[in-house]
Write an enzyme that holds these catalytic residues in place. Structure first.
Site, PDB file in Angstrom:
ATOM      1  N   CYS A 160       0.853  -1.191   0.000  1.00 28.93           N
ATOM      2  CA  CYS A 160       0.000   0.000   0.000  1.00 28.93           C
ATOM      3  C   CYS A 160       0.885   1.235   0.000  1.00 28.93           C
ATOM      4  O   CYS A 160       1.859   1.300   0.752  1.00 28.93           O
ATOM      5  CB  CYS A 160      -0.889   0.017   1.248  1.00 28.93           C
ATOM      6  SG  CYS A 160      -2.023   1.426   1.285  1.00 28.93           S
ATOM      7  N   CYS A 192      -7.342  -5.882  11.608  1.00 30.70           N
ATOM      8  CA  CYS A 192      -7.171  -4.628  10.867  1.00 30.70           C
ATOM      9  C   CYS A 192      -5.770  -4.087  11.075  1.00 30.70           C
ATOM     10  O   CYS A 192      -5.310  -3.963  12.208  1.00 30.70           O
ATOM     11  CB  CYS A 192      -8.121  -3.555  11.368  1.00 30.70           C
ATOM     12  SG  CYS A 192      -9.834  -3.958  11.189  1.00 30.70           S
TER      13      CYS A 192
HETATM   14  N1  SAH Z   1      -6.768   1.807   2.680  1.00 29.15           N
HETATM   15  C1  SAH Z   1      -8.128   1.590   3.046  1.00 29.15           C
HETATM   16  C2  SAH Z   1      -8.433   0.136   3.195  1.00 29.15           C
HETATM   17  C3  SAH Z   1      -7.723  -0.549   4.339  1.00 29.15           C
HETATM   18  S1  SAH Z   1      -8.898  -0.734   5.564  1.00 29.15           S
HETATM   19  C4  SAH Z   1      -8.466   2.416   4.287  1.00 29.15           C
HETATM   20  O1  SAH Z   1      -7.551   2.993   4.854  1.00 29.15           O
HETATM   21  O2  SAH Z   1      -9.610   2.506   4.650  1.00 29.15           O
HETATM   22  C5  SAH Z   1      -8.047  -1.094   6.948  1.00 29.15           C
HETATM   23  C6  SAH Z   1      -8.743  -0.506   8.148  1.00 29.15           C
HETATM   24  O3  SAH Z   1      -8.029  -0.921   9.301  1.00 29.15           O
HETATM   25  C7  SAH Z   1      -8.695   1.002   8.107  1.00 29.15           C
HETATM   26  O4  SAH Z   1      -9.805   1.600   8.676  1.00 29.15           O
HETATM   27  C8  SAH Z   1      -7.435   1.215   8.903  1.00 29.15           C
HETATM   28  O5  SAH Z   1      -7.304   2.487   9.333  1.00 29.15           O
HETATM   29  C9  SAH Z   1      -7.585   0.192  10.019  1.00 29.15           C
HETATM   30  N2  SAH Z   1      -6.306  -0.091  10.660  1.00 29.15           N
HETATM   31  C10 SAH Z   1      -5.085   0.016  10.116  1.00 29.15           C
HETATM   32  N3  SAH Z   1      -4.137  -0.281  11.013  1.00 29.15           N
HETATM   33  C11 SAH Z   1      -4.777  -0.617  12.160  1.00 29.15           C
HETATM   34  C12 SAH Z   1      -4.335  -1.036  13.456  1.00 29.15           C
HETATM   35  N4  SAH Z   1      -3.053  -1.194  13.739  1.00 29.15           N
HETATM   36  N5  SAH Z   1      -5.287  -1.296  14.383  1.00 29.15           N
HETATM   37  C13 SAH Z   1      -6.603  -1.173  14.081  1.00 29.15           C
HETATM   38  N6  SAH Z   1      -7.073  -0.768  12.887  1.00 29.15           N
HETATM   39  C14 SAH Z   1      -6.172  -0.485  11.936  1.00 29.15           C
END
Ligand code: SAH
Length: 341
Positions: A111, A330
Protein backbone atom coordinates in the site's frame (compact mmCIF):
# COMPACT_ATOMS: atom_id res chain seq x y z
CA UNK A 1 -0.62 -9.21 -16.37
CA UNK A 2 -1.92 -8.85 -19.90
CA UNK A 3 -2.76 -12.54 -20.24
CA UNK A 4 -6.48 -13.17 -20.32
CA UNK A 5 -8.06 -15.32 -17.64
CA UNK A 6 -11.61 -16.62 -17.33
CA UNK A 7 -12.32 -15.51 -13.77
CA UNK A 8 -14.42 -12.35 -13.34
CA UNK A 9 -15.84 -12.66 -16.89
CA UNK A 10 -19.61 -12.28 -17.13
CA UNK A 11 -22.01 -14.86 -18.57
CA UNK A 12 -22.22 -13.16 -22.01
CA UNK A 13 -18.41 -12.87 -22.09
CA UNK A 14 -18.02 -16.57 -21.31
CA UNK A 15 -20.59 -17.45 -23.98
CA UNK A 16 -18.57 -15.47 -26.57
CA UNK A 17 -15.39 -17.07 -25.34
CA UNK A 18 -16.60 -20.67 -25.74
CA UNK A 19 -17.96 -19.77 -29.18
CA UNK A 20 -14.55 -18.38 -30.19
CA UNK A 21 -13.18 -21.78 -29.24
CA UNK A 22 -15.66 -23.44 -31.63
CA UNK A 23 -17.99 -24.67 -28.85
CA UNK A 24 -21.78 -24.23 -28.65
CA UNK A 25 -23.16 -21.28 -26.66
CA UNK A 26 -24.69 -23.39 -23.88
CA UNK A 27 -21.19 -24.41 -22.79
CA UNK A 28 -20.71 -20.77 -21.73
CA UNK A 29 -23.50 -21.14 -19.21
CA UNK A 30 -22.01 -24.39 -17.94
CA UNK A 31 -18.61 -22.75 -17.65
CA UNK A 32 -20.09 -19.83 -15.68
CA UNK A 33 -21.56 -22.28 -13.19
CA UNK A 34 -18.38 -24.32 -12.87
CA UNK A 35 -16.23 -21.23 -12.33
CA UNK A 36 -18.43 -19.41 -9.80
CA UNK A 37 -20.46 -22.15 -8.09
CA UNK A 38 -18.16 -25.14 -8.25
CA UNK A 39 -14.99 -23.05 -7.99
CA UNK A 40 -12.84 -24.92 -10.53
CA UNK A 41 -9.15 -24.09 -10.71
CA UNK A 42 -8.60 -25.68 -14.12
CA UNK A 43 -10.70 -26.31 -17.22
CA UNK A 44 -9.59 -29.90 -16.92
CA UNK A 45 -12.07 -30.34 -14.06
CA UNK A 46 -15.16 -29.40 -16.08
CA UNK A 47 -16.32 -32.96 -16.54
CA UNK A 48 -19.40 -31.97 -18.57
CA UNK A 49 -17.06 -30.76 -21.35
CA UNK A 50 -15.84 -33.13 -24.09
CA UNK A 51 -12.63 -34.84 -22.99
CA UNK A 52 -10.76 -33.85 -26.13
CA UNK A 53 -11.50 -30.13 -25.65
CA UNK A 54 -10.64 -30.31 -21.95
CA UNK A 55 -7.27 -31.84 -22.75
CA UNK A 56 -6.58 -29.16 -25.32
CA UNK A 57 -7.58 -26.31 -22.98
CA UNK A 58 -6.24 -27.68 -19.69
CA UNK A 59 -3.49 -25.03 -19.53
CA UNK A 60 -5.79 -22.08 -20.25
CA UNK A 61 -5.72 -20.01 -17.03
CA UNK A 62 -8.88 -19.80 -14.97
CA UNK A 63 -7.18 -17.19 -12.79
CA UNK A 64 -7.21 -18.88 -9.39
CA UNK A 65 -4.46 -18.43 -6.81
CA UNK A 66 -2.74 -21.08 -4.71
CA UNK A 67 -3.19 -21.13 -0.92
CA UNK A 68 0.41 -20.84 0.19
CA UNK A 69 -0.33 -20.74 3.91
CA UNK A 70 -3.33 -20.64 6.22
CA UNK A 71 -3.46 -19.63 9.85
CA UNK A 72 -6.49 -20.06 12.10
CA UNK A 73 -7.00 -17.69 15.03
CA UNK A 74 -8.61 -18.77 18.29
CA UNK A 75 -11.82 -16.96 17.30
CA UNK A 76 -11.95 -19.07 14.08
CA UNK A 77 -10.90 -16.21 11.82
CA UNK A 78 -8.68 -17.60 9.06
CA UNK A 79 -5.85 -15.71 7.44
CA UNK A 80 -4.60 -16.86 4.05
CA UNK A 81 -1.40 -16.12 2.20
CA UNK A 82 -2.32 -16.51 -1.44
CA UNK A 83 0.23 -16.93 -4.17
CA UNK A 84 -0.58 -15.13 -7.41
CA UNK A 85 0.59 -16.04 -10.89
CA UNK A 86 3.58 -13.67 -10.72
CA UNK A 87 4.77 -15.14 -7.42
CA UNK A 88 3.52 -12.26 -5.26
CA UNK A 89 1.84 -13.14 -2.01
CA UNK A 90 -1.25 -11.34 -0.75
CA UNK A 91 -3.24 -11.71 2.44
CA UNK A 92 -6.95 -12.38 2.69
CA UNK A 93 -9.04 -12.97 5.79
CA UNK A 94 -12.18 -15.08 6.31
CA UNK A 95 -14.30 -14.02 9.28
CA UNK A 96 -17.09 -16.41 10.27
CA UNK A 97 -19.96 -15.49 12.57
CA UNK A 98 -23.21 -17.26 13.39
CA UNK A 99 -25.06 -16.00 10.34
CA UNK A 100 -22.34 -14.69 8.07
CA UNK A 101 -19.11 -15.41 6.39
CA UNK A 102 -17.26 -12.17 5.70
CA UNK A 103 -14.17 -11.96 3.51
CA UNK A 104 -11.71 -9.11 3.92
CA UNK A 105 -10.06 -8.68 0.52
CA UNK A 106 -6.86 -6.95 -0.52
CA UNK A 107 -6.99 -4.57 -3.50
CA UNK A 108 -3.27 -3.92 -3.92
CA UNK A 109 0.00 -5.70 -3.17
CA UNK A 110 1.31 -3.54 -0.36
CA UNK A 111 0.00 0.00 0.00
CA UNK A 112 1.44 3.42 -0.91
CA UNK A 113 -0.49 5.38 1.76
CA UNK A 114 1.96 4.68 4.62
CA UNK A 115 -0.44 5.41 7.49
CA UNK A 116 1.64 5.52 10.63
CA UNK A 117 -0.26 2.84 12.59
CA UNK A 118 -0.70 0.26 9.81
CA UNK A 119 1.63 -2.65 9.02
CA UNK A 120 0.68 -2.88 5.35
CA UNK A 121 2.17 0.51 4.45
CA UNK A 122 5.48 -0.28 6.18
CA UNK A 123 6.37 -2.76 3.46
CA UNK A 124 5.85 -0.33 0.57
CA UNK A 125 3.79 -0.77 -2.56
CA UNK A 126 4.17 -3.23 -5.40
CA UNK A 127 1.16 -3.13 -7.73
CA UNK A 128 -2.60 -2.94 -8.11
CA UNK A 129 -4.58 -6.17 -8.15
CA UNK A 130 -6.69 -7.10 -11.16
CA UNK A 131 -10.45 -7.56 -10.66
CA UNK A 132 -10.11 -11.34 -11.05
CA UNK A 133 -7.46 -11.44 -8.30
CA UNK A 134 -9.99 -9.82 -5.96
CA UNK A 135 -12.82 -12.18 -6.96
CA UNK A 136 -10.44 -15.12 -6.48
CA UNK A 137 -9.92 -14.21 -2.81
CA UNK A 138 -13.67 -14.53 -2.18
CA UNK A 139 -13.95 -17.89 -3.99
CA UNK A 140 -10.90 -19.21 -2.14
CA UNK A 141 -12.35 -18.40 1.28
CA UNK A 142 -15.77 -19.85 0.28
CA UNK A 143 -14.05 -23.06 -0.85
CA UNK A 144 -11.97 -23.36 2.31
CA UNK A 145 -14.95 -22.84 4.65
CA UNK A 146 -17.24 -24.92 2.40
CA UNK A 147 -19.74 -22.13 2.81
CA UNK A 148 -21.27 -19.28 0.81
CA UNK A 149 -19.71 -15.87 1.41
CA UNK A 150 -22.34 -13.38 2.59
CA UNK A 151 -20.28 -10.19 2.93
CA UNK A 152 -17.11 -8.72 1.48
CA UNK A 153 -15.16 -5.82 2.96
CA UNK A 154 -12.48 -4.14 0.86
CA UNK A 155 -10.34 -3.61 3.96
CA UNK A 156 -7.33 -5.82 3.34
CA UNK A 157 -4.03 -4.60 1.95
CA UNK A 158 -4.11 -1.51 -0.24
CA UNK A 159 -6.11 1.59 -1.00
CA UNK A 160 -9.15 0.64 -3.11
CA UNK A 161 -9.72 4.10 -4.59
CA UNK A 162 -6.26 4.14 -6.20
CA UNK A 163 -7.34 0.99 -8.03
CA UNK A 164 -10.88 2.18 -8.64
CA UNK A 165 -11.60 0.65 -12.05
CA UNK A 166 -10.54 -2.86 -11.07
CA UNK A 167 -12.31 -2.54 -7.71
CA UNK A 168 -15.56 -1.53 -9.43
CA UNK A 169 -15.18 -4.42 -11.91
CA UNK A 170 -14.72 -6.80 -8.99
CA UNK A 171 -17.81 -5.38 -7.26
CA UNK A 172 -19.85 -6.02 -10.40
CA UNK A 173 -18.45 -9.52 -10.77
CA UNK A 174 -19.02 -10.39 -7.10
CA UNK A 175 -22.56 -9.12 -7.45
CA UNK A 176 -23.55 -10.57 -10.82
CA UNK A 177 -21.40 -13.70 -11.02
CA UNK A 178 -20.90 -14.77 -7.42
CA UNK A 179 -24.34 -13.51 -6.34
CA UNK A 180 -23.44 -11.32 -3.36
CA UNK A 181 -25.79 -8.34 -2.87
CA UNK A 182 -24.10 -4.97 -3.38
CA UNK A 183 -25.37 -3.85 0.01
CA UNK A 184 -23.28 -6.62 1.54
CA UNK A 185 -20.10 -5.13 0.06
CA UNK A 186 -18.12 -2.39 1.84
CA UNK A 187 -15.37 -0.36 0.22
CA UNK A 188 -13.06 1.28 2.73
CA UNK A 189 -10.91 4.28 1.80
CA UNK A 190 -8.48 6.62 3.47
CA UNK A 191 -10.03 9.31 1.22
CA UNK A 192 -8.33 10.76 -1.83
CA UNK A 193 -9.18 14.09 -3.50
CA UNK A 194 -11.75 13.67 -6.32
CA UNK A 195 -11.95 9.90 -5.87
CA UNK A 196 -15.01 9.79 -3.59
CA UNK A 197 -16.91 11.82 -6.19
CA UNK A 198 -15.67 9.50 -8.92
CA UNK A 199 -16.89 6.44 -7.01
CA UNK A 200 -20.29 8.10 -6.48
CA UNK A 201 -20.72 8.36 -10.27
CA UNK A 202 -20.89 4.56 -10.53
CA UNK A 203 -24.09 4.65 -8.45
CA UNK A 204 -23.28 1.41 -6.67
CA UNK A 205 -25.30 0.25 -3.69
CA UNK A 206 -22.17 -0.69 -1.74
CA UNK A 207 -21.36 0.84 1.65
CA UNK A 208 -18.55 3.38 1.68
CA UNK A 209 -16.35 3.41 4.78
CA UNK A 210 -14.04 6.38 5.20
CA UNK A 211 -11.03 5.94 7.49
CA UNK A 212 -11.22 9.30 9.23
CA UNK A 213 -9.25 8.49 12.43
CA UNK A 214 -9.14 12.06 13.72
CA UNK A 215 -11.35 14.97 14.70
CA UNK A 216 -9.25 17.66 13.02
CA UNK A 217 -6.72 18.24 10.26
CA UNK A 218 -3.65 18.49 12.53
CA UNK A 219 -4.13 15.06 14.14
CA UNK A 220 -5.15 13.48 10.85
CA UNK A 221 -1.99 14.69 9.13
CA UNK A 222 0.11 13.09 11.86
CA UNK A 223 -1.52 9.70 11.35
CA UNK A 224 -2.30 9.68 7.64
CA UNK A 225 0.44 11.35 5.53
CA UNK A 226 -1.82 11.73 2.46
CA UNK A 227 -4.14 13.97 4.50
CA UNK A 228 -1.70 16.84 3.87
CA UNK A 229 -3.14 17.04 0.37
CA UNK A 230 -6.76 16.69 1.47
CA UNK A 231 -8.10 19.21 3.98
CA UNK A 232 -10.47 17.75 6.61
CA UNK A 233 -13.34 20.02 5.58
CA UNK A 234 -12.97 19.10 1.94
CA UNK A 235 -13.02 15.39 2.83
CA UNK A 236 -16.20 15.90 4.86
CA UNK A 237 -17.89 17.90 2.12
CA UNK A 238 -17.01 15.16 -0.42
CA UNK A 239 -18.58 12.63 1.95
CA UNK A 240 -21.72 14.77 2.22
CA UNK A 241 -21.97 14.92 -1.57
CA UNK A 242 -21.48 11.17 -1.75
CA UNK A 243 -24.50 10.65 0.52
CA UNK A 244 -26.53 13.06 -1.63
CA UNK A 245 -25.58 11.40 -4.91
CA UNK A 246 -25.97 7.77 -3.85
CA UNK A 247 -28.58 7.95 -1.06
CA UNK A 248 -26.31 5.65 0.98
CA UNK A 249 -25.03 6.57 4.41
CA UNK A 250 -21.30 6.61 5.08
CA UNK A 251 -19.41 4.71 7.78
CA UNK A 252 -16.51 6.54 9.38
CA UNK A 253 -13.74 4.30 10.69
CA UNK A 254 -11.94 5.77 13.71
CA UNK A 255 -8.91 3.90 15.02
CA UNK A 256 -8.54 4.69 18.70
CA UNK A 257 -4.96 5.40 19.85
CA UNK A 258 -4.30 6.03 23.53
CA UNK A 259 -3.29 9.64 24.24
CA UNK A 260 -3.47 10.62 20.56
CA UNK A 261 -7.10 10.87 19.44
CA UNK A 262 -9.12 9.19 22.21
CA UNK A 263 -10.27 11.95 24.59
CA UNK A 264 -13.92 12.89 25.04
CA UNK A 265 -12.97 16.34 23.69
CA UNK A 266 -11.89 14.64 20.44
CA UNK A 267 -15.20 12.77 20.35
CA UNK A 268 -17.12 16.02 20.81
CA UNK A 269 -15.07 17.79 18.16
CA UNK A 270 -15.75 14.99 15.67
CA UNK A 271 -19.46 14.88 16.55
CA UNK A 272 -19.77 18.65 15.93
CA UNK A 273 -18.34 18.18 12.45
CA UNK A 274 -20.42 15.19 11.36
CA UNK A 275 -23.72 16.10 13.03
CA UNK A 276 -26.66 16.07 10.65
CA UNK A 277 -24.84 13.69 8.37
CA UNK A 278 -26.27 10.29 7.36
CA UNK A 279 -23.43 8.33 8.91
CA UNK A 280 -22.26 5.82 11.43
CA UNK A 281 -18.95 5.76 13.32
CA UNK A 282 -17.03 2.51 13.79
CA UNK A 283 -14.57 2.91 16.62
CA UNK A 284 -11.65 0.45 16.22
CA UNK A 285 -9.36 0.13 19.24
CA UNK A 286 -5.77 -0.02 17.92
CA UNK A 287 -4.26 -3.44 17.17
CA UNK A 288 -0.55 -3.71 17.90
CA UNK A 289 1.81 -3.50 14.92
CA UNK A 290 5.51 -4.20 15.33
CA UNK A 291 6.94 -1.01 13.80
CA UNK A 292 4.49 1.39 15.48
CA UNK A 293 4.67 2.56 19.07
CA UNK A 294 1.00 3.37 19.67
CA UNK A 295 -1.05 1.88 22.48
CA UNK A 296 -4.62 0.65 22.66
CA UNK A 297 -6.73 2.72 25.08
CA UNK A 298 -8.26 1.03 28.14
CA UNK A 299 -11.80 -0.36 27.80
CA UNK A 300 -12.95 2.54 30.00
CA UNK A 301 -11.61 5.19 27.67
CA UNK A 302 -13.00 3.35 24.65
CA UNK A 303 -16.38 3.50 26.36
CA UNK A 304 -16.09 7.17 27.35
CA UNK A 305 -15.16 8.04 23.76
CA UNK A 306 -18.09 6.17 22.21
CA UNK A 307 -20.52 7.41 24.88
CA UNK A 308 -19.49 11.00 24.13
CA UNK A 309 -20.25 10.51 20.43
CA UNK A 310 -23.58 8.88 21.23
CA UNK A 311 -24.55 11.68 23.58
CA UNK A 312 -24.18 14.05 20.67
CA UNK A 313 -26.58 11.94 18.59
CA UNK A 314 -24.02 10.02 16.53
CA UNK A 315 -24.58 6.29 15.82
CA UNK A 316 -21.53 4.36 17.05
CA UNK A 317 -20.29 0.77 17.08
CA UNK A 318 -17.12 -0.28 18.87
CA UNK A 319 -15.40 -2.94 16.80
CA UNK A 320 -12.73 -5.04 18.40
CA UNK A 321 -11.04 -6.64 15.39
CA UNK A 322 -11.19 -10.38 14.92
CA UNK A 323 -8.18 -12.58 14.23
CA UNK A 324 -5.69 -10.74 16.44
CA UNK A 325 -3.62 -13.80 17.40
CA UNK A 326 -3.14 -14.78 13.74
CA UNK A 327 -1.99 -11.26 12.77
CA UNK A 328 -5.17 -11.16 10.70
CA UNK A 329 -6.76 -8.12 12.36
CA UNK A 330 -7.17 -4.63 10.87
CA UNK A 331 -3.81 -3.08 10.09
CA UNK A 332 -1.81 -6.28 10.57
CA UNK A 333 -1.73 -7.52 6.98
CA UNK A 334 1.47 -7.21 5.01
CA UNK A 335 2.84 -8.21 1.61
CA UNK A 336 5.63 -10.70 1.19
CA UNK A 337 7.35 -12.68 -1.55
CA UNK A 338 8.27 -16.29 -1.82
CA UNK A 339 12.01 -16.86 -1.68
CA UNK A 340 13.39 -16.95 -5.20
CA UNK A 341 10.50 -15.18 -6.95
N1 SAH B 1 -6.77 1.81 2.68
C1 SAH B 1 -8.13 1.59 3.05
C2 SAH B 1 -8.43 0.14 3.20
C3 SAH B 1 -7.72 -0.55 4.34
S1 SAH B 1 -8.90 -0.73 5.56
C4 SAH B 1 -8.47 2.42 4.29
O1 SAH B 1 -7.55 2.99 4.85
O2 SAH B 1 -9.61 2.51 4.65
C5 SAH B 1 -8.05 -1.09 6.95
C6 SAH B 1 -8.74 -0.51 8.15
O3 SAH B 1 -8.03 -0.92 9.30
C7 SAH B 1 -8.70 1.00 8.11
O4 SAH B 1 -9.81 1.60 8.68
C8 SAH B 1 -7.44 1.21 8.90
O5 SAH B 1 -7.30 2.49 9.33
C9 SAH B 1 -7.58 0.19 10.02
N2 SAH B 1 -6.31 -0.09 10.66
C10 SAH B 1 -5.09 0.02 10.12
N3 SAH B 1 -4.14 -0.28 11.01
C11 SAH B 1 -4.78 -0.62 12.16
C12 SAH B 1 -4.34 -1.04 13.46
N4 SAH B 1 -3.05 -1.19 13.74
N5 SAH B 1 -5.29 -1.30 14.38
C13 SAH B 1 -6.60 -1.17 14.08
N6 SAH B 1 -7.07 -0.77 12.89
C14 SAH B 1 -6.17 -0.49 11.94
Amino acid sequence: MSQQVLLSKSLPELVSWVQEQGQPAYRGKQLHQWIYSKGIHSLDSVTVFPKQWRDKMSDYPVGRSIVHHRQIASDKTRKYLLQLKDGSIIETVGIPSSKRLTVCVSTQIGCPMACDFCATGKGGFERNLQAYEIVDQVLTVAEDFGQRVSNVVFMGMGEPLINLEQVVDSVISLNQNVGIGQRNLTISTVGLPKKIAELAQYQLQVTLAVSIHASNQAIREQLVPSAKHYPFNELLSDCRNYVKTTGRRISFEYILLAGVNDSTAHAQELAQKIKGFQCHVNVIPYNPVQEASYRRPSPDSVKSFSDALEKMGIAVTVRYSRGLDADAACGQLRASRLPGT
